[in-house]
Design an enzyme around this catalytic site. Sequence first.
Site, PDB file in Angstrom:
ATOM      1  N   CYS A  98      32.951  29.316  46.659  1.00 44.44           N
ATOM      2  CA  CYS A  98      33.915  29.189  47.383  1.00 44.44           C
ATOM      3  C   CYS A  98      33.421  29.114  49.037  1.00 44.44           C
ATOM      4  CB  CYS A  98      34.827  30.567  47.462  1.00 44.44           C
ATOM      5  SG  CYS A  98      35.546  30.885  46.110  1.00 44.44           S
ATOM      6  N   ARG A 108      36.540  45.335  39.026  1.00 48.37           N
ATOM      7  CA  ARG A 108      37.137  44.201  39.316  1.00 48.37           C
ATOM      8  C   ARG A 108      37.479  43.716  37.846  1.00 48.37           C
ATOM      9  NH1 ARG A 108      36.055  40.167  43.104  1.00 48.37           N
ATOM     10  NH2 ARG A 108      35.671  38.963  41.867  1.00 48.37           N
ATOM     11  N   PRO A 159      38.477  38.036  39.868  1.00 45.83           N
ATOM     12  CA  PRO A 159      39.653  38.982  39.412  1.00 45.83           C
ATOM     13  C   PRO A 159      40.631  38.368  38.353  1.00 45.83           C
ATOM     14  CG  PRO A 159      40.403  37.745  41.566  1.00 45.83           C
ATOM     15  CD  PRO A 159      38.882  37.510  41.269  1.00 45.83           C
TER      16      PRO A 159
END
Length: 315
Positions: free
Chosen positions: A303, A204, A179
Amino acid sequence: AATAPRIPSTRLALHHFDTSYSLHLGALWPSVRAGLLCEQKYGALLNNFAAADHVPQELELLNATDFISEALEKAQQWQRGAAVGEVAGGCQEGSGEGRTVMQAGAMTQAETSPRLCVSISSKIKCYTFPRGDITRFRPARPDALGLLDYYLMDAASLLPVLALNMQPDDFVLDLCAAPGGKTLALLQTGLCGHLAANDVSVSRTKRLYQILHSYVPKEVRDTVSVTSYDGRDWDQVKGGTFHKVLVDVPCTTDRHSAMEEDNNIFHKRRTKERQMLPMLQLQLLMAGILAAKPGGEVVYSTCSLSPLQNECVVE
């Protein structure tokens, strides 16, 4: 016939993590697991483009600190300690002319070996509250020109940006940019000659545009090109062009998967998509490598704690 109750995606994710990460992390897993299940704490990335000189003092009065400058100080202390230790060792091991050579060599190594110091001596500042302090940052506020004073993000998301070791006038590609937090952080360095921010998702990408307009003045936005190509095909668009490439790939986003049902990749209907992630990540990394100039640098990040999505993709 009665249907079996649907198992929540978060429970499926946590079972998967318990099974795989307990083997990978061993005794560390219980504390890491507890961290994953804690409420997310944000860092406040200061916006260097906003007229917000008062913000650092405001945050420091709340007991927040800039974790990046703290890390730099610790790295410099480590350098000095390493230099002293190596010089002391050289003095014990040699004498006369040999000692001088060893001392000079030790100082040179201590001054040049940790890239960390080079990477984090930038204009990026991100304030966080101490461990155990669950204070929340106030919402960002606009300055007289409408630019917001800071951006709230997971502070760990800055690490890939710092690892790029940006240099003046670098041409930079953020291959999976939305984002937009890392894109904004790259611009905060003040070192981008040109920044290409790409994301395959058009929706996005709209969020990315919003962030750029909320935080970045027009003259800086003009140095940014935003596109929505499939990152795997980037080498067909602009191969061998960039000094630095950030490949922050789609992944299992472990904290989100363990905490949120919405858009959870462990939902049963997304099983195949999840299983194909390492292949997608590898293809994106290869495209990022091909997008870099000879001698350029590529940083790959996720992540996730998964070795399949990290070490195995890189190796």
